[in-house]
Design a protein around this motif. Structure first.
Motif, PDB file in Angstrom:
ATOM      1  N   UNK A 316      -4.065   8.791  27.287  1.00 49.85           N
ATOM      2  CA  UNK A 316      -5.261   8.520  26.740  1.00 49.85           C
ATOM      3  C   UNK A 316      -5.215   7.771  25.262  1.00 49.85           C
ATOM      4  N   UNK A 317      -4.014   7.756  24.725  1.00 50.17           N
ATOM      5  CA  UNK A 317      -3.843   6.989  23.431  1.00 50.17           C
ATOM      6  C   UNK A 317      -2.517   6.504  23.351  1.00 50.17           C
ATOM      7  N   UNK A 318      -2.348   5.814  22.296  1.00 54.93           N
ATOM      8  CA  UNK A 318      -1.097   5.092  21.767  1.00 54.93           C
ATOM      9  C   UNK A 318      -0.741   5.132  20.514  1.00 54.93           C
ATOM     10  N   UNK A 319       0.432   4.993  20.028  1.00 52.20           N
ATOM     11  CA  UNK A 319       0.751   4.841  18.730  1.00 52.20           C
ATOM     12  C   UNK A 319       1.817   3.911  18.649  1.00 52.20           C
ATOM     13  N   UNK A 320       1.987   3.438  17.470  1.00 53.60           N
ATOM     14  CA  UNK A 320       3.091   2.631  17.315  1.00 53.60           C
ATOM     15  C   UNK A 320       4.037   3.022  15.617  1.00 53.60           C
ATOM     16  N   UNK A 321       5.300   2.779  15.651  1.00 52.93           N
ATOM     17  CA  UNK A 321       5.665   3.304  14.574  1.00 52.93           C
ATOM     18  C   UNK A 321       7.018   2.390  14.322  1.00 52.93           C
ATOM     19  N   UNK A 322       6.957   1.928  12.960  1.00 54.56           N
ATOM     20  CA  UNK A 322       8.128   1.147  12.359  1.00 54.56           C
ATOM     21  C   UNK A 322       9.383   1.676  12.355  1.00 54.56           C
ATOM     22  N   UNK A 323      10.517   1.007  12.668  1.00 59.44           N
ATOM     23  CA  UNK A 323      11.666   1.662  12.791  1.00 59.44           C
ATOM     24  C   UNK A 323      12.865   1.047  11.457  1.00 59.44           C
ATOM     25  N   UNK A 324      12.156   1.037  10.368  1.00 63.80           N
ATOM     26  CA  UNK A 324      12.825   0.735   9.430  1.00 63.80           C
ATOM     27  C   UNK A 324      13.159  -0.864   9.249  1.00 63.80           C
ATOM     28  N   UNK A 325      12.273  -1.673   9.865  1.00 66.24           N
ATOM     29  CA  UNK A 325      12.404  -3.099  10.314  1.00 66.24           C
ATOM     30  C   UNK A 325      12.746  -3.816   9.036  1.00 66.24           C
ATOM     31  N   UNK A 340       6.671   6.419  10.621  1.00 63.69           N
ATOM     32  CA  UNK A 340       5.408   7.181  10.458  1.00 63.69           C
ATOM     33  C   UNK A 340       4.497   6.642  11.743  1.00 63.69           C
ATOM     34  N   UNK A 341       4.302   7.338  12.759  1.00 63.97           N
ATOM     35  CA  UNK A 341       3.678   6.880  13.923  1.00 63.97           C
ATOM     36  C   UNK A 341       2.031   6.650  13.226  1.00 63.97           C
ATOM     37  N   UNK A 342       1.460   5.325  13.690  1.00 67.21           N
ATOM     38  CA  UNK A 342       0.188   5.250  13.239  1.00 67.21           C
ATOM     39  C   UNK A 342      -0.469   5.094  14.954  1.00 67.21           C
ATOM     40  N   UNK A 343      -1.955   5.482  15.118  1.00 74.96           N
ATOM     41  CA  UNK A 343      -2.594   5.169  16.240  1.00 74.96           C
ATOM     42  C   UNK A 343      -2.912   3.763  16.411  1.00 74.96           C
ATOM     43  N   UNK A 344      -2.939   3.328  17.686  1.00 73.51           N
ATOM     44  CA  UNK A 344      -3.257   1.884  18.011  1.00 73.51           C
ATOM     45  C   UNK A 344      -4.485   2.060  19.260  1.00 73.51           C
ATOM     46  N   UNK A 345      -5.497   1.393  19.235  1.00 70.06           N
ATOM     47  CA  UNK A 345      -6.326   1.504  20.204  1.00 70.06           C
ATOM     48  C   UNK A 345      -6.705   0.100  20.708  1.00 70.06           C
ATOM     49  N   UNK A 346      -7.515  -0.019  21.960  1.00 71.19           N
ATOM     50  CA  UNK A 346      -7.606  -1.359  22.668  1.00 71.19           C
ATOM     51  C   UNK A 346      -8.118  -2.532  21.573  1.00 71.19           C
ATOM     52  N   UNK A 347      -7.377  -3.555  21.542  1.00 69.04           N
ATOM     53  CA  UNK A 347      -7.945  -4.687  20.673  1.00 69.04           C
ATOM     54  C   UNK A 347      -7.189  -4.852  19.390  1.00 69.04           C
ATOM     55  N   UNK A 348      -6.666  -3.613  18.810  1.00 63.19           N
ATOM     56  CA  UNK A 348      -5.985  -3.852  17.532  1.00 63.19           C
ATOM     57  C   UNK A 348      -5.010  -4.930  17.635  1.00 63.19           C
ATOM     58  N   UNK A 349      -4.648  -5.639  16.362  1.00 64.86           N
ATOM     59  CA  UNK A 349      -3.762  -6.447  16.216  1.00 64.86           C
ATOM     60  C   UNK A 349      -2.651  -6.054  15.550  1.00 64.86           C
ATOM     61  N   UNK A 350      -1.471  -6.167  16.009  1.00 63.06           N
ATOM     62  CA  UNK A 350      -0.067  -5.723  15.566  1.00 63.06           C
ATOM     63  C   UNK A 350       0.763  -6.883  15.063  1.00 63.06           C
ATOM     64  N   UNK A 351       1.332  -7.092  13.912  1.00 60.46           N
ATOM     65  CA  UNK A 351       2.523  -7.813  13.393  1.00 60.46           C
ATOM     66  C   UNK A 351       3.699  -7.182  13.651  1.00 60.46           C
ATOM     67  N   UNK A 352       4.632  -7.712  14.350  1.00 60.69           N
ATOM     68  CA  UNK A 352       5.917  -7.270  14.363  1.00 60.69           C
ATOM     69  C   UNK A 352       6.626  -8.498  13.508  1.00 60.69           C
TER      70      UNK A 352
END
Length: 370
Positions: A316-325, A340-352
């Motif tokens: 029911x949810x998702x998180x993204x976490x940077x791995x010291x990139x 530090x996990x951060x929540x992401x929801x439908x439609x959010x933009x992520x920059x890797x």
């Protein structure tokens, strides 16, 4: 012909002129790294005030803002060193509209990116004050980046208070976007937004950029739930979490719980089960292979580390976490602190790094957007 700025920088070609100063290519003599040097027009700039206020300016970290690194005085000239932005200014892009019109569907996203950056700066009581098409850049990956934010406020600062130019910035940004718009009448909501940005009072206009971002997010939510790819249109699947595998979807395959949509290419990578997915790029020397290997997306050029980030997908949810990139992970323009996990929801933009991805999450029973 090159000249030097102190002992560190070699001053290269002139890149343009803005309201605050002339912009030059600057090269670090020891590392060869390229920057942009702004030679300030104001001959009476208070160097002590600039240096006192500059650390806050240099601390700003946002995917849509050029980093400020250093302020110095060379030969009686005030020089500010900024991140060099690859790409063209919107002034350059406006000049080529007749030959190469911009798709009107891209403009709301350009406005949204710029508004997010300015709203972020507002949190620190920093505004631009000299915003125009010469200091807004369109980068090769479709990202908008603003340069020289906060510089005018430092130049005109008196005492502890920095002047704010929110209304001026709002009107200037609306004019820049409007100048790129060649097909008026196709999007009434967007046209009303541009009109409101030009209003000078809080009742009919926007009181700040946070309010503008909120309005744009509402508009985007209404569009993206119908316009973005559904699970049935997938082009790649991560099913049994085979390390490093992005497989071609097969007919009858299980419906996805979530997807990564790459707007610049239209490609989709899907995640069919809950769990942890490491995002990165595969290299022959590494022991851990990323679950989502972005090598085929020119990962190295976009600044993606071998083990860049991880996505944790729950039912029911998702998180993204940077791995010291090396180049960071951003969610809607905000850089994440490592591990530090951060929540992401439908439609959010992520920059890797600098690769833009949109996160899509679906209802398990019908694969429609959450």
């Amino acid at each position: 012909m090159h000249s030097t700025l102190g002992k560190r920088y070699i001053l290269g070609v002139r890149r343009g002129t803005g309201r605050l100063g002339d912009m030059f290519l600057a090269i670090d003599a020891s590392t060869g790294r390229e920057y942009t040097a702004v030679m300030v027009h104001n001959p009476s700039a208070n160097m002590a005030a600039l240096q006192a206020g500059f650390p806050l300016l240099a601390s700003l970290q946002h995917a849509n803002l050029a980093r400020a690194y250093e302020v110095s005085e060379f030969g009686g000239k005030t020089i500010v060193i900024y991140e060099r932005l690859e790409g063209e200014t919107l002034a350059d892009r406006t000049a080529t509209l007749r030959e190469q019109p911009i798709k009107s569907s891209l403009l709301p996203n350009y406005l949204y990116q710029a508004a997010q950056a300015l709203a972020y700066a507002e949190k620190f009581k920093i505004s631009h004050g000299s915003l125009d098409s010469s200091n807004i850049f369109l980068l090769p990956n479709g990202r908008i980046a603003i340069s020289q934010i906060g510089l005018r406020g430092l130049l005109e600062r008196t005492g502890e208070e920095r002047p704010m130019y929110t209304r001026q910035d709002m009107a200037a940004l609306s004019q820049v976007i409007d100048a790129l718009w060649t097909t008026h009448g196709e999007n009434d909501d967007f046209e009303r937004t541009i009109f409101r940005m030009q209003m000078g009072d809080e009742e009919t206009g926007y009181r700040n950029f946070a309010a503008l971002v909120s309005d744009l997010e509402y508009m985007r939510a209404n569009v993206r739930t119908t316009a973005l790819p559904a699970a049935s249109g997938r082009t790649g699947v991560l099913g049994g979490k085979t390390p490093g595998a992005v497989n071609t979807a097969q007919a009858g395959a299980a419906a996805a719980l979530a997807s990564l949509y790459f707007p610049d290419s239209g490609r989709v990578i899907e995640m069919e089960q809950t769990g942890e997915f490491i995002v990165g790029r595969k290299h022959h020397s590494q022991a851990i292979i990323p679950d989502i290997d972005l090598t085929d997306f020119n990962a190295y050029q976009w600044g993606i580390s071998k083990l860049h980030a991880r996505i944790v997908l729950h039912a029911d949810r998702a998180e993204v976490c940077d791995m010291f990139s090396s180049n960071g992970t951003f969610v809607n323009g905000t850089r994440l602190a490592p591990e530090t996990p951060a929540p992401v929801k439908h439609g959010d933009f992520i920059l890797f790094g600098k690769l833009k991805v949109q996160f899509l999450q679906y209802k398990e029973e019908d694969t429609s957007p959450v």
